[in-house]
Scaffold this motif. Structure first.
Motif, PDB file in Angstrom:
ATOM      1  N   PHE A 105     -29.058 -32.333 -35.277  1.00 18.91           N
ATOM      2  CA  PHE A 105     -29.133 -33.647 -35.910  1.00 18.91           C
ATOM      3  C   PHE A 105     -29.554 -34.716 -34.911  1.00 18.91           C
ATOM      4  O   PHE A 105     -29.367 -34.579 -33.696  1.00 18.91           O
ATOM      5  CB  PHE A 105     -27.791 -34.019 -36.546  1.00 18.91           C
ATOM      6  N   GLU A 106     -30.134 -35.772 -35.453  1.00 23.18           N
ATOM      7  CA  GLU A 106     -30.522 -36.931 -34.662  1.00 23.18           C
ATOM      8  C   GLU A 106     -29.366 -37.929 -34.716  1.00 23.18           C
ATOM      9  O   GLU A 106     -28.926 -38.319 -35.797  1.00 23.18           O
ATOM     10  CB  GLU A 106     -31.789 -37.543 -35.264  1.00 23.18           C
ATOM     11  N   PRO A 107     -28.816 -38.349 -33.565  1.00 20.94           N
ATOM     12  CA  PRO A 107     -27.601 -39.187 -33.564  1.00 20.94           C
ATOM     13  C   PRO A 107     -27.695 -40.443 -34.424  1.00 20.94           C
ATOM     14  O   PRO A 107     -26.740 -40.794 -35.113  1.00 20.94           O
ATOM     15  CB  PRO A 107     -27.412 -39.535 -32.076  1.00 20.94           C
ATOM     16  N   ARG A 108     -28.850 -41.134 -34.411  1.00 15.86           N
ATOM     17  CA  ARG A 108     -28.962 -42.375 -35.198  1.00 15.86           C
ATOM     18  C   ARG A 108     -28.830 -42.093 -36.678  1.00 15.86           C
ATOM     19  O   ARG A 108     -28.209 -42.842 -37.423  1.00 15.86           O
ATOM     20  CB  ARG A 108     -30.298 -43.066 -34.926  1.00 15.86           C
ATOM     21  N   ARG A 109     -29.438 -40.974 -37.095  1.00 13.39           N
ATOM     22  CA  ARG A 109     -29.339 -40.635 -38.507  1.00 13.39           C
ATOM     23  C   ARG A 109     -27.905 -40.298 -38.882  1.00 13.39           C
ATOM     24  O   ARG A 109     -27.398 -40.718 -39.924  1.00 13.39           O
ATOM     25  CB  ARG A 109     -30.256 -39.452 -38.836  1.00 13.39           C
ATOM     26  N   MET A 110     -27.227 -39.544 -38.013  1.00 10.23           N
ATOM     27  CA  MET A 110     -25.829 -39.197 -38.257  1.00 10.23           C
ATOM     28  C   MET A 110     -24.976 -40.458 -38.397  1.00 10.23           C
ATOM     29  O   MET A 110     -24.194 -40.618 -39.339  1.00 10.23           O
ATOM     30  CB  MET A 110     -25.297 -38.333 -37.114  1.00 10.23           C
ATOM     31  N   LEU A 111     -25.125 -41.385 -37.455  1.00 12.84           N
ATOM     32  CA  LEU A 111     -24.318 -42.611 -37.472  1.00 12.84           C
ATOM     33  C   LEU A 111     -24.645 -43.468 -38.699  1.00 12.84           C
ATOM     34  O   LEU A 111     -23.761 -44.101 -39.275  1.00 12.84           O
ATOM     35  CB  LEU A 111     -24.542 -43.400 -36.187  1.00 12.84           C
ATOM     36  N   GLY A 112     -25.928 -43.491 -39.097  1.00 14.43           N
ATOM     37  CA  GLY A 112     -26.301 -44.268 -40.277  1.00 14.43           C
ATOM     38  C   GLY A 112     -25.669 -43.724 -41.552  1.00 14.43           C
ATOM     39  O   GLY A 112     -25.175 -44.486 -42.392  1.00 14.43           O
ATOM     40  N   ILE A 113     -25.665 -42.402 -41.691  1.00 10.84           N
ATOM     41  CA  ILE A 113     -25.049 -41.786 -42.873  1.00 10.84           C
ATOM     42  C   ILE A 113     -23.550 -42.054 -42.898  1.00 10.84           C
ATOM     43  O   ILE A 113     -22.978 -42.402 -43.937  1.00 10.84           O
ATOM     44  CB  ILE A 113     -25.338 -40.270 -42.886  1.00 10.84           C
ATOM     45  N   GLY A 413     -36.106 -51.773 -46.254  1.00  8.39           N
ATOM     46  CA  GLY A 413     -37.546 -51.552 -46.232  1.00  8.39           C
ATOM     47  C   GLY A 413     -38.166 -51.486 -44.853  1.00  8.39           C
ATOM     48  O   GLY A 413     -39.398 -51.367 -44.737  1.00  8.39           O
ATOM     49  N   ARG A 414     -37.383 -51.571 -43.772  1.00  5.03           N
ATOM     50  CA  ARG A 414     -37.927 -51.463 -42.413  1.00  5.03           C
ATOM     51  C   ARG A 414     -38.220 -49.990 -42.141  1.00  5.03           C
ATOM     52  O   ARG A 414     -37.322 -49.221 -41.821  1.00  5.03           O
ATOM     53  CB  ARG A 414     -36.937 -52.033 -41.405  1.00  5.03           C
ATOM     54  N   MET A 415     -39.492 -49.602 -42.262  1.00  7.87           N
ATOM     55  CA  MET A 415     -39.837 -48.196 -42.321  1.00  7.87           C
ATOM     56  C   MET A 415     -39.586 -47.452 -41.015  1.00  7.87           C
ATOM     57  O   MET A 415     -39.271 -46.259 -41.022  1.00  7.87           O
ATOM     58  CB  MET A 415     -41.295 -48.041 -42.767  1.00  7.87           C
ATOM     59  N   ASP A 416     -39.735 -48.121 -39.868  1.00 12.18           N
ATOM     60  CA  ASP A 416     -39.409 -47.458 -38.603  1.00 12.18           C
ATOM     61  C   ASP A 416     -37.928 -47.101 -38.567  1.00 12.18           C
ATOM     62  O   ASP A 416     -37.545 -46.010 -38.115  1.00 12.18           O
ATOM     63  CB  ASP A 416     -39.769 -48.360 -37.414  1.00 12.18           C
ATOM     64  N   ASP A 417     -37.089 -48.019 -39.046  1.00 10.07           N
ATOM     65  CA  ASP A 417     -35.650 -47.756 -39.073  1.00 10.07           C
ATOM     66  C   ASP A 417     -35.315 -46.679 -40.099  1.00 10.07           C
ATOM     67  O   ASP A 417     -34.405 -45.880 -39.900  1.00 10.07           O
ATOM     68  CB  ASP A 417     -34.886 -49.053 -39.397  1.00 10.07           C
ATOM     69  N   VAL A 418     -36.043 -46.670 -41.225  1.00 12.91           N
ATOM     70  CA  VAL A 418     -35.821 -45.640 -42.246  1.00 12.91           C
ATOM     71  C   VAL A 418     -36.116 -44.263 -41.662  1.00 12.91           C
ATOM     72  O   VAL A 418     -35.347 -43.314 -41.825  1.00 12.91           O
ATOM     73  CB  VAL A 418     -36.702 -45.900 -43.487  1.00 12.91           C
ATOM     74  N   ALA A 419     -37.263 -44.151 -40.967  1.00 10.53           N
ATOM     75  CA  ALA A 419     -37.630 -42.870 -40.368  1.00 10.53           C
ATOM     76  C   ALA A 419     -36.594 -42.430 -39.345  1.00 10.53           C
ATOM     77  O   ALA A 419     -36.207 -41.253 -39.297  1.00 10.53           O
ATOM     78  CB  ALA A 419     -39.017 -42.982 -39.720  1.00 10.53           C
ATOM     79  N   ALA A 420     -36.119 -43.373 -38.519  1.00 12.34           N
ATOM     80  CA  ALA A 420     -35.111 -43.032 -37.514  1.00 12.34           C
ATOM     81  C   ALA A 420     -33.807 -42.591 -38.172  1.00 12.34           C
ATOM     82  O   ALA A 420     -33.160 -41.636 -37.725  1.00 12.34           O
ATOM     83  CB  ALA A 420     -34.862 -44.234 -36.603  1.00 12.34           C
ATOM     84  N   ALA A 421     -33.409 -43.288 -39.238  1.00 12.86           N
ATOM     85  CA  ALA A 421     -32.157 -42.937 -39.923  1.00 12.86           C
ATOM     86  C   ALA A 421     -32.238 -41.548 -40.550  1.00 12.86           C
ATOM     87  O   ALA A 421     -31.235 -40.831 -40.621  1.00 12.86           O
ATOM     88  CB  ALA A 421     -31.836 -43.981 -40.997  1.00 12.86           C
ATOM     89  N   LEU A 422     -33.445 -41.179 -40.998  1.00 13.81           N
ATOM     90  CA  LEU A 422     -33.616 -39.860 -41.624  1.00 13.81           C
ATOM     91  C   LEU A 422     -33.900 -38.761 -40.613  1.00 13.81           C
ATOM     92  O   LEU A 422     -33.914 -37.570 -40.962  1.00 13.81           O
ATOM     93  CB  LEU A 422     -34.764 -39.918 -42.638  1.00 13.81           C
ATOM     94  N   GLY A 423     -34.170 -39.159 -39.339  1.00 12.27           N
ATOM     95  CA  GLY A 423     -34.431 -38.158 -38.303  1.00 12.27           C
ATOM     96  C   GLY A 423     -35.803 -37.528 -38.418  1.00 12.27           C
ATOM     97  O   GLY A 423     -35.996 -36.370 -38.028  1.00 12.27           O
ATOM     98  N   ILE A 424     -36.796 -38.268 -38.958  1.00 10.04           N
ATOM     99  CA  ILE A 424     -38.162 -37.760 -39.082  1.00 10.04           C
ATOM    100  C   ILE A 424     -39.124 -38.799 -38.534  1.00 10.04           C
ATOM    101  O   ILE A 424     -38.758 -39.948 -38.284  1.00 10.04           O
ATOM    102  CB  ILE A 424     -38.524 -37.444 -40.554  1.00 10.04           C
ATOM    103  N   GLY A 425     -40.366 -38.390 -38.315  1.00  4.74           N
ATOM    104  CA  GLY A 425     -41.376 -39.309 -37.823  1.00  4.74           C
ATOM    105  C   GLY A 425     -41.878 -40.232 -38.904  1.00  4.74           C
ATOM    106  O   GLY A 425     -41.767 -39.948 -40.100  1.00  4.74           O
ATOM    107  N   ARG A 426     -42.472 -41.351 -38.492  1.00  5.30           N
ATOM    108  CA  ARG A 426     -42.988 -42.338 -39.447  1.00  5.30           C
ATOM    109  C   ARG A 426     -44.102 -41.724 -40.299  1.00  5.30           C
ATOM    110  O   ARG A 426     -44.175 -41.971 -41.509  1.00  5.30           O
ATOM    111  CB  ARG A 426     -43.496 -43.562 -38.685  1.00  5.30           C
TER     112      ARG A 426
END
Length: 446
Positions: A105-113, A413-426
Protein backbone atom coordinates in the motif's frame (compact mmCIF):
# COMPACT_ATOMS: atom_id res chain seq x y z
CA UNK A 1 -10.46 16.02 15.02
CA UNK A 2 -9.44 14.61 18.41
CA UNK A 3 -6.98 11.70 18.56
CA UNK A 4 -8.56 8.70 16.93
CA UNK A 5 -7.99 5.03 17.76
CA UNK A 6 -7.10 2.42 15.15
CA UNK A 7 -7.26 -1.33 15.83
CA UNK A 8 -4.78 -3.30 13.68
CA UNK A 9 -5.40 -7.02 13.09
CA UNK A 10 -2.67 -8.89 11.21
CA UNK A 11 -0.91 -12.21 11.78
CA UNK A 12 2.34 -10.78 10.34
CA UNK A 13 4.37 -9.26 13.19
CA UNK A 14 6.45 -7.04 10.88
CA UNK A 15 3.30 -5.66 9.28
CA UNK A 16 1.81 -4.89 12.70
CA UNK A 17 4.97 -3.04 13.75
CA UNK A 18 5.13 -1.15 10.46
CA UNK A 19 1.48 -0.08 10.63
CA UNK A 20 1.77 1.02 14.26
CA UNK A 21 4.80 3.15 13.40
CA UNK A 22 3.04 4.78 10.43
CA UNK A 23 -0.18 5.50 12.29
CA UNK A 24 1.47 6.66 15.51
CA UNK A 25 3.56 9.09 13.46
CA UNK A 26 0.31 10.41 11.95
CA UNK A 27 -1.13 11.06 15.42
CA UNK A 28 -3.32 7.98 15.86
CA UNK A 29 -3.58 5.83 18.99
CA UNK A 30 -3.10 2.20 17.94
CA UNK A 31 -3.50 -1.30 19.30
CA UNK A 32 -2.27 -4.29 17.30
CA UNK A 33 -3.38 -7.92 17.67
CA UNK A 34 -2.47 -11.03 15.68
CA UNK A 35 -5.83 -12.76 15.14
CA UNK A 36 -9.51 -12.17 14.49
CA UNK A 37 -10.43 -13.69 17.86
CA UNK A 38 -8.18 -11.20 19.67
CA UNK A 39 -9.61 -8.48 17.46
CA UNK A 40 -13.15 -9.20 18.67
CA UNK A 41 -11.96 -8.83 22.28
CA UNK A 42 -10.07 -5.62 21.52
CA UNK A 43 -13.13 -4.25 19.72
CA UNK A 44 -14.87 -4.09 23.11
CA UNK A 45 -11.90 -3.18 25.33
CA UNK A 46 -10.15 -0.68 23.03
CA UNK A 47 -13.30 0.87 21.46
CA UNK A 48 -11.59 1.88 18.19
CA UNK A 49 -12.76 4.45 15.65
CA UNK A 50 -11.67 2.26 12.72
CA UNK A 51 -10.32 -1.25 12.22
CA UNK A 52 -7.50 -2.16 9.82
CA UNK A 53 -7.68 -5.90 9.20
CA UNK A 54 -5.72 -8.32 7.01
CA UNK A 55 -7.85 -10.51 4.74
CA UNK A 56 -5.90 -13.78 4.90
CA UNK A 57 -5.25 -14.93 8.48
CA UNK A 58 -5.25 -18.41 10.07
CA UNK A 59 -8.21 -19.35 12.26
CA UNK A 60 -10.47 -16.47 11.30
CA UNK A 61 -10.18 -14.61 8.00
CA UNK A 62 -10.66 -10.88 7.69
CA UNK A 63 -14.02 -11.47 6.02
CA UNK A 64 -15.16 -13.68 8.89
CA UNK A 65 -13.97 -11.08 11.38
CA UNK A 66 -15.80 -8.31 9.52
CA UNK A 67 -19.00 -10.35 9.50
CA UNK A 68 -18.82 -11.12 13.24
CA UNK A 69 -17.85 -7.57 14.18
CA UNK A 70 -20.77 -6.09 12.24
CA UNK A 71 -23.21 -8.04 14.41
CA UNK A 72 -22.38 -5.94 17.48
CA UNK A 73 -20.54 -2.87 16.19
CA UNK A 74 -20.73 -0.19 13.50
CA UNK A 75 -16.98 0.55 13.57
CA UNK A 76 -15.80 0.76 9.93
CA UNK A 77 -13.51 -2.07 8.79
CA UNK A 78 -10.76 -1.39 6.23
CA UNK A 79 -9.38 -4.62 4.76
CA UNK A 80 -5.74 -5.04 3.77
CA UNK A 81 -5.45 -7.49 0.89
CA UNK A 82 -2.96 -8.94 -1.56
CA UNK A 83 -3.68 -8.54 -5.26
CA UNK A 84 -5.21 -12.00 -5.54
CA UNK A 85 -7.69 -11.19 -2.78
CA UNK A 86 -9.50 -8.42 -4.70
CA UNK A 87 -12.59 -10.54 -5.54
CA UNK A 88 -12.77 -11.46 -1.86
CA UNK A 89 -12.47 -7.79 -0.91
CA UNK A 90 -15.29 -6.85 -3.30
CA UNK A 91 -17.50 -9.42 -1.57
CA UNK A 92 -16.61 -7.91 1.81
CA UNK A 93 -17.49 -4.42 0.59
CA UNK A 94 -20.86 -5.69 -0.57
CA UNK A 95 -21.30 -7.14 2.94
CA UNK A 96 -20.58 -3.85 4.69
CA UNK A 97 -16.79 -3.37 4.90
CA UNK A 98 -15.79 0.29 4.48
CA UNK A 99 -12.91 -0.09 2.02
CA UNK A 100 -9.81 -2.11 1.19
CA UNK A 101 -6.12 -1.34 0.67
CA UNK A 102 -4.08 -3.48 -1.67
CA UNK A 103 -0.59 -4.63 -0.67
CA UNK A 104 1.92 -3.12 -1.05
CA UNK A 105 0.00 0.00 0.00
CA UNK A 106 0.91 3.63 -0.51
CA UNK A 107 0.99 5.39 2.92
CA UNK A 108 -0.87 8.53 1.77
CA UNK A 109 -3.69 6.47 0.36
CA UNK A 110 -3.89 4.41 3.55
CA UNK A 111 -4.03 7.53 5.74
CA UNK A 112 -6.63 9.16 3.48
CA UNK A 113 -8.95 6.15 3.68
CA UNK A 114 -8.59 5.95 7.47
CA UNK A 115 -9.29 9.68 7.84
CA UNK A 116 -12.52 9.42 5.84
CA UNK A 117 -13.60 6.25 7.67
CA UNK A 118 -13.07 7.90 11.05
CA UNK A 119 -14.97 11.00 9.97
CA UNK A 120 -17.99 8.94 8.88
CA UNK A 121 -17.82 6.82 12.06
CA UNK A 122 -18.01 9.96 14.18
CA UNK A 123 -20.89 11.31 12.14
CA UNK A 124 -22.72 8.04 12.70
CA UNK A 125 -21.94 8.22 16.43
CA UNK A 126 -23.48 11.69 16.48
CA UNK A 127 -26.59 10.40 14.76
CA UNK A 128 -26.94 7.60 17.31
CA UNK A 129 -26.55 10.00 20.22
CA UNK A 130 -29.11 12.35 18.72
CA UNK A 131 -31.52 9.49 18.11
CA UNK A 132 -31.23 8.49 21.77
CA UNK A 133 -31.74 12.16 22.69
CA UNK A 134 -35.19 12.07 21.05
CA UNK A 135 -36.48 9.86 23.84
CA UNK A 136 -35.45 12.41 26.48
CA UNK A 137 -37.01 15.57 25.07
CA UNK A 138 -39.10 17.82 27.29
CA UNK A 139 -42.39 19.21 26.01
CA UNK A 140 -40.79 22.45 24.79
CA UNK A 141 -37.87 20.53 23.26
CA UNK A 142 -40.37 18.52 21.22
CA UNK A 143 -41.54 21.82 19.74
CA UNK A 144 -38.06 23.30 19.24
CA UNK A 145 -35.85 20.26 18.70
CA UNK A 146 -32.09 20.72 18.90
CA UNK A 147 -28.98 20.64 21.06
CA UNK A 148 -27.14 23.62 19.54
CA UNK A 149 -26.39 26.63 21.73
CA UNK A 150 -28.48 28.83 19.41
CA UNK A 151 -31.69 26.81 19.85
CA UNK A 152 -31.07 26.32 23.59
CA UNK A 153 -30.90 30.12 23.88
CA UNK A 154 -34.26 30.42 22.11
CA UNK A 155 -35.83 27.88 24.50
CA UNK A 156 -34.46 29.84 27.48
CA UNK A 157 -35.96 33.05 26.08
CA UNK A 158 -39.34 31.38 25.64
CA UNK A 159 -39.33 30.24 29.28
CA UNK A 160 -38.31 33.76 30.37
CA UNK A 161 -40.79 35.65 28.17
CA UNK A 162 -43.85 33.39 28.34
CA UNK A 163 -45.19 34.61 31.75
CA UNK A 164 -44.92 38.25 30.68
CA UNK A 165 -47.78 40.20 29.08
CA UNK A 166 -45.29 42.21 27.00
CA UNK A 167 -45.44 42.08 23.21
CA UNK A 168 -42.83 39.92 21.47
CA UNK A 169 -41.25 40.28 18.03
CA UNK A 170 -39.85 37.07 16.51
CA UNK A 171 -37.20 37.48 13.83
CA UNK A 172 -36.12 34.69 11.50
CA UNK A 173 -35.89 33.48 7.94
CA UNK A 174 -38.72 31.59 6.27
CA UNK A 175 -39.06 28.08 7.67
CA UNK A 176 -37.22 28.66 10.96
CA UNK A 177 -40.32 28.02 13.10
CA UNK A 178 -41.66 31.45 14.01
CA UNK A 179 -45.25 30.28 14.55
CA UNK A 180 -44.03 27.35 16.68
CA UNK A 181 -42.27 29.84 18.95
CA UNK A 182 -45.36 32.05 19.10
CA UNK A 183 -47.55 29.09 20.11
CA UNK A 184 -45.00 28.00 22.71
CA UNK A 185 -45.04 31.51 24.23
CA UNK A 186 -48.83 31.31 24.43
CA UNK A 187 -49.01 27.73 25.73
CA UNK A 188 -46.46 28.41 28.48
CA UNK A 189 -48.04 31.73 29.42
CA UNK A 190 -50.49 32.64 32.17
CA UNK A 191 -53.61 31.71 30.17
CA UNK A 192 -52.90 28.80 27.79
CA UNK A 193 -56.63 28.03 27.46
CA UNK A 194 -57.35 31.51 26.07
CA UNK A 195 -57.63 32.10 22.31
CA UNK A 196 -54.58 31.96 20.07
CA UNK A 197 -55.40 33.57 16.73
CA UNK A 198 -52.82 33.62 13.96
CA UNK A 199 -52.98 35.69 10.77
CA UNK A 200 -50.53 36.06 7.93
CA UNK A 201 -50.46 39.72 7.00
CA UNK A 202 -49.13 38.89 3.53
CA UNK A 203 -52.17 36.79 2.60
CA UNK A 204 -54.88 39.37 3.39
CA UNK A 205 -55.57 41.84 0.53
CA UNK A 206 -54.73 45.41 1.49
CA UNK A 207 -58.23 46.66 0.59
CA UNK A 208 -59.88 44.23 3.00
CA UNK A 209 -57.22 44.11 5.73
CA UNK A 210 -59.00 46.40 8.20
CA UNK A 211 -62.33 44.66 7.68
CA UNK A 212 -60.74 41.26 8.37
CA UNK A 213 -58.91 42.45 11.48
CA UNK A 214 -61.36 44.89 13.09
CA UNK A 215 -64.67 43.61 11.72
CA UNK A 216 -67.62 45.73 10.61
CA UNK A 217 -70.84 46.91 12.19
CA UNK A 218 -72.70 44.25 10.22
CA UNK A 219 -70.07 41.55 10.82
CA UNK A 220 -68.54 42.26 14.23
CA UNK A 221 -66.54 39.03 14.53
CA UNK A 222 -63.23 40.20 13.15
CA UNK A 223 -59.85 38.83 14.15
CA UNK A 224 -59.52 41.37 16.97
CA UNK A 225 -62.74 40.11 18.59
CA UNK A 226 -61.69 36.48 18.14
CA UNK A 227 -58.36 37.07 19.90
CA UNK A 228 -59.82 39.10 22.80
CA UNK A 229 -58.49 37.79 26.10
CA UNK A 230 -55.70 35.80 24.43
CA UNK A 231 -52.88 36.12 21.93
CA UNK A 232 -52.90 37.64 18.45
CA UNK A 233 -50.05 36.37 16.27
CA UNK A 234 -49.18 38.62 13.34
CA UNK A 235 -47.03 36.64 10.92
CA UNK A 236 -45.18 38.48 8.11
CA UNK A 237 -45.67 41.72 10.01
CA UNK A 238 -43.80 43.75 7.38
CA UNK A 239 -46.68 43.15 4.93
CA UNK A 240 -49.21 45.05 7.09
CA UNK A 241 -50.58 47.98 5.02
CA UNK A 242 -49.18 51.33 6.11
CA UNK A 243 -52.66 52.83 6.48
CA UNK A 244 -53.61 50.08 8.94
CA UNK A 245 -50.51 50.47 11.10
CA UNK A 246 -51.81 53.65 12.74
CA UNK A 247 -55.00 51.87 13.85
CA UNK A 248 -52.96 49.05 15.34
CA UNK A 249 -50.88 51.58 17.22
CA UNK A 250 -54.05 53.11 18.71
CA UNK A 251 -55.20 49.65 19.83
CA UNK A 252 -51.91 49.13 21.65
CA UNK A 253 -52.10 52.56 23.30
CA UNK A 254 -55.80 52.67 24.23
CA UNK A 255 -56.70 48.95 24.50
CA UNK A 256 -59.69 49.76 22.29
CA UNK A 257 -60.57 49.34 18.62
CA UNK A 258 -63.34 50.42 16.27
CA UNK A 259 -65.15 48.29 13.72
CA UNK A 260 -65.62 49.73 10.26
CA UNK A 261 -68.83 51.79 10.13
CA UNK A 262 -69.23 51.64 13.91
CA UNK A 263 -68.28 54.76 15.92
CA UNK A 264 -68.52 52.83 19.19
CA UNK A 265 -65.11 51.80 20.60
CA UNK A 266 -64.73 48.28 21.91
CA UNK A 267 -62.36 47.28 24.68
CA UNK A 268 -59.88 44.53 23.92
CA UNK A 269 -57.28 42.75 26.04
CA UNK A 270 -54.66 40.79 24.18
CA UNK A 271 -50.98 40.11 23.81
CA UNK A 272 -49.52 40.65 20.37
CA UNK A 273 -46.74 38.39 19.13
CA UNK A 274 -45.36 39.41 15.75
CA UNK A 275 -42.98 37.74 13.33
CA UNK A 276 -41.08 38.82 10.25
CA UNK A 277 -38.43 37.48 7.91
CA UNK A 278 -37.53 40.99 6.73
CA UNK A 279 -35.41 43.69 8.30
CA UNK A 280 -38.00 46.11 9.65
CA UNK A 281 -35.37 48.79 10.26
CA UNK A 282 -34.96 49.09 6.49
CA UNK A 283 -38.74 49.47 6.04
CA UNK A 284 -38.76 52.11 8.78
CA UNK A 285 -36.00 53.96 6.95
CA UNK A 286 -37.94 54.00 3.67
CA UNK A 287 -41.16 55.04 5.46
CA UNK A 288 -43.14 51.88 4.69
CA UNK A 289 -43.31 50.82 8.34
CA UNK A 290 -44.00 53.08 11.33
CA UNK A 291 -41.17 53.28 13.81
CA UNK A 292 -43.55 54.02 16.72
CA UNK A 293 -45.49 50.81 15.99
CA UNK A 294 -42.26 48.83 15.80
CA UNK A 295 -41.21 50.16 19.20
CA UNK A 296 -44.52 48.98 20.66
CA UNK A 297 -44.23 45.52 19.16
CA UNK A 298 -40.57 44.71 19.86
CA UNK A 299 -40.65 45.12 23.65
CA UNK A 300 -39.13 41.62 23.73
CA UNK A 301 -37.29 40.08 20.78
CA UNK A 302 -36.41 36.51 19.84
CA UNK A 303 -34.01 35.95 16.96
CA UNK A 304 -34.31 32.48 15.41
CA UNK A 305 -31.15 30.92 13.92
CA UNK A 306 -30.96 29.46 10.45
CA UNK A 307 -30.78 25.68 10.32
CA UNK A 308 -27.36 25.96 8.65
CA UNK A 309 -26.11 27.67 11.84
CA UNK A 310 -27.32 24.86 14.12
CA UNK A 311 -24.77 22.16 13.31
CA UNK A 312 -25.91 18.61 14.10
CA UNK A 313 -29.46 19.72 14.91
CA UNK A 314 -30.22 18.78 11.29
CA UNK A 315 -29.61 15.13 12.17
CA UNK A 316 -31.85 15.22 15.22
CA UNK A 317 -34.64 16.97 13.32
CA UNK A 318 -34.36 14.55 10.40
CA UNK A 319 -34.61 11.57 12.77
CA UNK A 320 -37.62 13.10 14.49
CA UNK A 321 -39.50 13.77 11.26
CA UNK A 322 -38.69 10.42 9.60
CA UNK A 323 -39.85 8.57 12.72
CA UNK A 324 -43.10 10.54 12.93
CA UNK A 325 -43.82 10.37 9.18
CA UNK A 326 -42.99 6.66 8.98
CA UNK A 327 -45.63 6.01 11.64
CA UNK A 328 -48.09 8.27 9.80
CA UNK A 329 -47.65 6.45 6.47
CA UNK A 330 -47.25 3.01 8.09
CA UNK A 331 -43.84 2.52 6.46
CA UNK A 332 -40.53 1.26 7.81
CA UNK A 333 -38.34 4.05 9.17
CA UNK A 334 -35.47 4.51 6.69
CA UNK A 335 -31.96 3.77 7.92
CA UNK A 336 -29.58 6.71 8.15
CA UNK A 337 -26.44 5.89 6.14
CA UNK A 338 -23.08 7.63 6.36
CA UNK A 339 -23.79 9.25 2.98
CA UNK A 340 -27.13 10.50 4.35
CA UNK A 341 -25.39 12.02 7.38
CA UNK A 342 -22.84 13.78 5.18
CA UNK A 343 -25.59 15.15 2.94
CA UNK A 344 -27.64 16.45 5.87
CA UNK A 345 -24.68 18.22 7.47
CA UNK A 346 -23.26 19.62 4.22
CA UNK A 347 -26.52 21.12 2.92
CA UNK A 348 -27.13 24.88 3.32
CA UNK A 349 -30.89 24.46 4.02
CA UNK A 350 -32.14 27.71 2.44
CA UNK A 351 -35.68 26.67 3.40
CA UNK A 352 -34.56 25.84 6.95
CA UNK A 353 -36.59 23.39 9.07
CA UNK A 354 -39.54 23.48 6.67
CA UNK A 355 -37.28 22.30 3.84
CA UNK A 356 -35.80 19.55 6.01
CA UNK A 357 -39.29 18.31 6.87
CA UNK A 358 -40.09 18.05 3.15
CA UNK A 359 -36.86 16.14 2.52
CA UNK A 360 -37.71 13.75 5.36
CA UNK A 361 -41.18 13.16 3.93
CA UNK A 362 -39.85 12.41 0.45
CA UNK A 363 -37.27 10.04 1.93
CA UNK A 364 -39.94 8.18 3.93
CA UNK A 365 -42.23 7.86 0.90
CA UNK A 366 -39.34 6.40 -1.11
CA UNK A 367 -39.53 3.36 1.21
CA UNK A 368 -42.63 2.29 -0.72
CA UNK A 369 -40.25 1.41 -3.55
CA UNK A 370 -37.78 -0.18 -1.20
CA UNK A 371 -35.02 2.42 -1.30
CA UNK A 372 -33.84 5.97 -1.57
CA UNK A 373 -31.35 8.42 -0.11
CA UNK A 374 -31.25 11.87 1.44
CA UNK A 375 -29.47 13.29 -1.61
CA UNK A 376 -32.23 12.04 -3.91
CA UNK A 377 -34.89 13.35 -1.52
CA UNK A 378 -33.18 16.75 -1.64
CA UNK A 379 -33.34 16.60 -5.42
CA UNK A 380 -37.04 15.73 -5.23
CA UNK A 381 -36.94 12.30 -6.88
CA UNK A 382 -36.54 8.71 -5.82
CA UNK A 383 -33.78 6.15 -5.98
CA UNK A 384 -33.36 4.52 -9.40
CA UNK A 385 -33.00 0.81 -9.41
CA UNK A 386 -29.35 -0.35 -9.45
CA UNK A 387 -28.95 -3.82 -10.97
CA UNK A 388 -26.55 -6.14 -9.17
CA UNK A 389 -23.37 -6.69 -11.26
CA UNK A 390 -23.61 -9.96 -13.14
CA UNK A 391 -19.88 -10.65 -13.50
CA UNK A 392 -16.70 -10.08 -11.51
CA UNK A 393 -15.50 -7.60 -14.18
CA UNK A 394 -18.69 -5.55 -13.75
CA UNK A 395 -18.40 -5.73 -9.95
CA UNK A 396 -14.79 -4.50 -10.05
CA UNK A 397 -15.74 -1.69 -12.43
CA UNK A 398 -18.61 -0.65 -10.15
CA UNK A 399 -16.29 -0.68 -7.16
CA UNK A 400 -13.59 1.34 -8.97
CA UNK A 401 -16.21 3.85 -10.06
CA UNK A 402 -17.43 4.25 -6.46
CA UNK A 403 -13.91 4.45 -5.00
CA UNK A 404 -12.64 7.01 -7.53
CA UNK A 405 -15.84 9.05 -7.19
CA UNK A 406 -15.44 9.22 -3.41
CA UNK A 407 -11.78 10.24 -3.76
CA UNK A 408 -12.65 13.04 -6.20
CA UNK A 409 -15.23 14.37 -3.75
CA UNK A 410 -12.93 13.97 -0.71
CA UNK A 411 -10.09 15.89 -2.44
CA UNK A 412 -12.44 18.52 -3.90
CA UNK A 413 -11.41 17.66 -7.47
CA UNK A 414 -7.64 18.17 -6.98
CA UNK A 415 -6.60 15.39 -9.33
CA UNK A 416 -2.97 15.09 -8.20
CA UNK A 417 -4.22 14.57 -4.65
CA UNK A 418 -6.88 12.12 -5.88
CA UNK A 419 -4.22 10.04 -7.65
CA UNK A 420 -2.00 10.08 -4.55
CA UNK A 421 -4.89 9.08 -2.28
CA UNK A 422 -5.70 6.15 -4.58
CA UNK A 423 -2.04 5.11 -4.88
CA UNK A 424 -1.98 5.36 -8.71
CA UNK A 425 -0.40 7.67 -11.25
CA UNK A 426 -2.17 10.72 -12.67
CA UNK A 427 -2.15 9.21 -16.17
CA UNK A 428 -3.70 5.97 -14.89
CA UNK A 429 -6.34 7.97 -13.05
CA UNK A 430 -7.25 9.90 -16.20
CA UNK A 431 -7.53 6.67 -18.18
CA UNK A 432 -9.82 5.12 -15.57
CA UNK A 433 -12.05 8.21 -15.45
CA UNK A 434 -12.52 7.99 -19.23
CA UNK A 435 -12.98 4.21 -19.19
CA UNK A 436 -15.50 4.29 -16.34
CA UNK A 437 -17.35 7.30 -17.83
CA UNK A 438 -17.07 9.33 -14.62
CA UNK A 439 -18.36 12.92 -14.64
CA UNK A 440 -16.05 14.94 -12.38
CA UNK A 441 -18.22 18.07 -12.45
CA UNK A 442 -21.34 16.12 -11.51
CA UNK A 443 -19.51 14.46 -8.60
CA UNK A 444 -18.34 17.81 -7.26
CA UNK A 445 -21.81 19.36 -7.55
CA UNK A 446 -23.43 16.65 -5.39
Amino acid sequence: MTEAKVLIIDDDREMRVSLCHLLNSAGYDTQAVKSGAEGLEALVAFDPDVILCDVRMPGMTGLEFQSKASETSHVPVVLVSAHGDIPMAVTALQNGAYSFVEKPFEPRRMLGILKNAIRLKRLEDSARRLQHRLTELTDLERVLIGDSLAIKTVRDQIFDFAPSAANVLILGDTGTGKELVARALHDLGAAPASPFVAINCATIPANSFEEAVFGTKENPFGIMAQADGGTLFLDELSAMPLETQGKFLRVLESKQYQRLGDPQPHAVSLRIISATSEQLTAKVADKTFRDDLLFRLNTLTIDLPKLSERGEDALLLYRYYTRRLSALYDLAEPELSNEDISALLAHDWPGNVRELQSVAERRVLAERRGGGSVRLAMAGHQQPERPFPGTLREALAAFERELIGRAIQAENGRMDDVAAALGIGRRTLNEKIVKLDLDKEALLSD
